[in-house]
Design a protein around this motif. Sequence first.
Motif, PDB file in Angstrom:
ATOM      1  N   GLN A  58     -71.236  51.568  63.056  1.00 43.78           N
ATOM      2  CA  GLN A  58     -71.833  52.705  62.342  1.00 43.78           C
ATOM      3  C   GLN A  58     -71.619  52.582  60.836  1.00 43.78           C
ATOM      4  O   GLN A  58     -72.526  52.847  60.049  1.00 43.78           O
ATOM      5  N   GLU A  59     -70.431  52.188  60.420  1.00 40.59           N
ATOM      6  CA  GLU A  59     -70.160  52.046  58.987  1.00 40.59           C
ATOM      7  C   GLU A  59     -70.988  50.922  58.380  1.00 40.59           C
ATOM      8  O   GLU A  59     -71.498  51.050  57.277  1.00 40.59           O
ATOM      9  N   HIS A  60     -71.133  49.831  59.107  1.00 42.33           N
ATOM     10  CA  HIS A  60     -71.971  48.740  58.611  1.00 42.33           C
ATOM     11  C   HIS A  60     -73.419  49.201  58.470  1.00 42.33           C
ATOM     12  O   HIS A  60     -74.086  48.870  57.485  1.00 42.33           O
ATOM     13  N   GLN A  61     -73.905  49.973  59.417  1.00 43.79           N
ATOM     14  CA  GLN A  61     -75.278  50.468  59.344  1.00 43.79           C
ATOM     15  C   GLN A  61     -75.447  51.419  58.164  1.00 43.79           C
ATOM     16  O   GLN A  61     -76.467  51.384  57.473  1.00 43.79           O
ATOM     17  N   LYS A  62     -74.433  52.259  57.924  1.00 41.65           N
ATOM     18  CA  LYS A  62     -74.506  53.172  56.776  1.00 41.65           C
ATOM     19  C   LYS A  62     -74.591  52.386  55.472  1.00 41.65           C
ATOM     20  O   LYS A  62     -75.388  52.705  54.591  1.00 41.65           O
ATOM     21  N   LEU A  63     -73.750  51.360  55.346  1.00 42.56           N
ATOM     22  CA  LEU A  63     -73.769  50.549  54.128  1.00 42.56           C
ATOM     23  C   LEU A  63     -75.093  49.815  53.960  1.00 42.56           C
ATOM     24  O   LEU A  63     -75.642  49.755  52.856  1.00 42.56           O
ATOM     25  N   GLU A  65     -77.977  50.763  55.013  1.00 47.22           N
ATOM     26  CA  GLU A  65     -78.979  51.758  54.623  1.00 47.22           C
ATOM     27  C   GLU A  65     -78.853  52.102  53.141  1.00 47.22           C
ATOM     28  O   GLU A  65     -79.850  52.200  52.424  1.00 47.22           O
ATOM     29  N   ILE A  66     -77.618  52.262  52.689  1.00 47.42           N
ATOM     30  CA  ILE A  66     -77.399  52.569  51.271  1.00 47.42           C
ATOM     31  C   ILE A  66     -77.940  51.438  50.405  1.00 47.42           C
ATOM     32  O   ILE A  66     -78.667  51.663  49.428  1.00 47.42           O
TER      33      ILE A  66
END
Length: 140
Positions: A58-63, A65-66
């Motif tokens: 999830q954190e990798h996906q958030k990054l 996306e950013i």
Amino acid sequence: MKMICIFLLLSISVMADAEVYRWVDKDGKTHFSDNKPKTAAEDITAKIKKQNIDTSTQEHQKLEEIFRKENAADREFKQQQAQPTEEQLQRCKKAKQYLHNIDGRVQFIDEQGKMVNVTEEERKARVLETRTFIQKNCKN
């Protein structure tokens, strides 16, 4: 070759696993280092080993996306900067016309319609200044 790569990866991970020491000097100042000091120091490696690290998907996906949004915004900004405004186009058109008019033997006339004496060096300087402006500010 595979063995060499595996050895290098393992050696890099060992080198990255440094110890961290904390100690207080005689003035009451707290210090941190990855080198063990000569004075008594507490090894705090285990306490800080995994702080502030989140390797979840999830954190990798958030990054991602950013960064995707930032890259898209950068591309849009660069495209906007690449397209000249109407004002810039008019300035370029005037500069090109001015360069055409002063390139060669000319007479300069002021606002009152009187001839202005301009030396050849001044004229050449104006030509150079106008060419530089056009090269810097005009695409075509």
